[in-house]
Write a protein that holds these residues in place. Structure first.
Motif, mmCIF file in Angstrom:
data_model
loop_
_atom_site.group_PDB
_atom_site.id
_atom_site.type_symbol
_atom_site.label_atom_id
_atom_site.label_comp_id
_atom_site.label_asym_id
_atom_site.label_seq_id
_atom_site.Cartn_x
_atom_site.Cartn_y
_atom_site.Cartn_z
ATOM 1 N N ASN A 4 0.837 -1.187 0.000
ATOM 2 C CA ASN A 4 0.000 0.000 0.000
ATOM 3 C C ASN A 4 0.880 1.249 0.000
ATOM 4 N N SER A 5 1.448 1.574 -1.154
ATOM 5 C CA SER A 5 2.380 2.694 -1.235
ATOM 6 C C SER A 5 2.126 3.499 -2.495
ATOM 7 N N ARG A 6 2.632 4.716 -2.493
ATOM 8 C CA ARG A 6 2.453 5.619 -3.634
ATOM 9 C C ARG A 6 3.758 6.356 -3.895
ATOM 10 N N VAL A 28 6.261 -5.977 -7.271
ATOM 11 C CA VAL A 28 6.003 -4.684 -6.656
ATOM 12 C C VAL A 28 4.637 -4.165 -7.101
ATOM 13 N N LYS A 29 3.806 -3.808 -6.136
ATOM 14 C CA LYS A 29 2.510 -3.208 -6.416
ATOM 15 C C LYS A 29 2.516 -1.822 -5.787
ATOM 16 N N MET A 30 2.452 -0.792 -6.630
ATOM 17 C CA MET A 30 2.516 0.555 -6.099
ATOM 18 C C MET A 30 1.813 1.511 -7.054
ATOM 19 N N ALA A 31 1.092 2.474 -6.482
ATOM 20 C CA ALA A 31 0.487 3.525 -7.293
ATOM 21 C C ALA A 31 1.597 4.450 -7.766
ATOM 22 N N GLY A 43 -3.197 5.773 5.075
ATOM 23 C CA GLY A 43 -2.727 4.402 5.164
ATOM 24 C C GLY A 43 -1.646 4.049 4.158
ATOM 25 N N GLU A 44 -1.428 4.887 3.151
ATOM 26 C CA GLU A 44 -0.394 4.604 2.165
ATOM 27 C C GLU A 44 0.975 5.044 2.686
ATOM 28 N N THR A 45 1.987 4.326 2.240
ATOM 29 C CA THR A 45 3.367 4.704 2.515
ATOM 30 C C THR A 45 3.864 5.538 1.344
ATOM 31 N N ASP A 87 9.942 19.805 2.732
ATOM 32 C CA ASP A 87 9.533 20.125 4.104
ATOM 33 C C ASP A 87 8.307 19.306 4.479
ATOM 34 N N LYS A 88 7.379 19.174 3.535
ATOM 35 C CA LYS A 88 6.179 18.362 3.774
ATOM 36 C C LYS A 88 6.537 16.883 3.884
ATOM 37 N N VAL A 89 7.470 16.418 3.053
ATOM 38 C CA VAL A 89 7.906 15.016 3.108
ATOM 39 C C VAL A 89 8.437 14.679 4.501
ATOM 40 N N LEU A 90 9.201 15.591 5.085
ATOM 41 C CA LEU A 90 9.772 15.350 6.412
ATOM 42 C C LEU A 90 8.709 15.081 7.465
ATOM 43 N N ASN A 91 7.519 15.639 7.290
ATOM 44 C CA ASN A 91 6.450 15.477 8.273
ATOM 45 C C ASN A 91 5.600 14.228 8.064
ATOM 46 N N ILE A 92 5.839 13.515 6.984
ATOM 47 C CA ILE A 92 5.074 12.289 6.724
ATOM 48 C C ILE A 92 5.754 11.138 7.453
ATOM 49 N N LYS A 93 4.972 10.441 8.277
ATOM 50 C CA LYS A 93 5.548 9.392 9.129
ATOM 51 C C LYS A 93 5.905 8.119 8.348
ATOM 52 N N LYS A 94 4.998 7.665 7.485
ATOM 53 C CA LYS A 94 5.228 6.421 6.740
ATOM 54 C C LYS A 94 5.832 6.766 5.387
ATOM 55 N N LYS A 95 7.163 6.642 5.295
ATOM 56 C CA LYS A 95 7.808 6.995 4.040
ATOM 57 C C LYS A 95 9.052 6.154 3.815
ATOM 58 N N ILE A 96 9.372 5.989 2.554
ATOM 59 C CA ILE A 96 10.621 5.376 2.119
ATOM 60 C C ILE A 96 11.291 6.418 1.227
ATOM 61 N N VAL A 97 12.499 6.817 1.612
ATOM 62 C CA VAL A 97 13.231 7.845 0.868
ATOM 63 C C VAL A 97 14.384 7.181 0.124
ATOM 64 N N ILE A 98 14.453 7.446 -1.169
ATOM 65 C CA ILE A 98 15.487 6.864 -2.020
ATOM 66 C C ILE A 98 16.353 7.993 -2.555
#
Length: 112
Positions: A4-6, A28-31, A43-45, A87-98
């Motif tokens: 469940n990721s985007r 891999v299933k991702m929007a 609910g999305e990462t 700045d907004k990305v930093l505030n998102i709890k469920k994230k994967i940063v590449i």
């Protein structure tokens, strides 16, 4: 990669490159594809690519060169937009940063 990721990145940050790599991976299933964090659903990462802002700016200039009327204003807008996005990305709890550079150097390790 969470089911469940985007994938959402700032424009010119490598989303098309990562999306292409992921589209060839049947596990891999991702929007895919958006530059607007508002499209992230509950609910999305968030999966995002961080690219050096100088490279983003250079890519944006090349991509938009024929449409740029005021070069200084264009560059300023790109820098402000980049900062607001991440700045907004930093505030998102469920994230994967590449990291874009690592993605280019070793894409399969980054996907793993």
């Amino acid at each position: 990669m969470p089911y469940n990721s985007r994938l959402i990145t700032y424009t010119r940050s490598g989303s098309a490159f990562l999306g292409h790599l992921l589209s060839n991976n049947k596990r891999v299933k991702m929007a895919m594809g958006s530059h607007n964090l508002k499209t992230l659903r509950d609910g999305e990462t968030l999966v995002t690519v961080i690219r050096d802002p100088i490279d983003v700016l250079a890519s944006s200039i090349i991509n938009e060169l024929s449409n740029i009327k005021d070069f200084d204003e264009f560059c300023s807008g790109q820098i402000i937009g980049y900062n607001i996005c991440y700045d907004k990305v930093l505030n998102i709890k469920k994230k994967i940063v590449i990291d874009f550079n690592k993605l280019v150097d070793d894409p399969f390790d980054q996907i793993y």
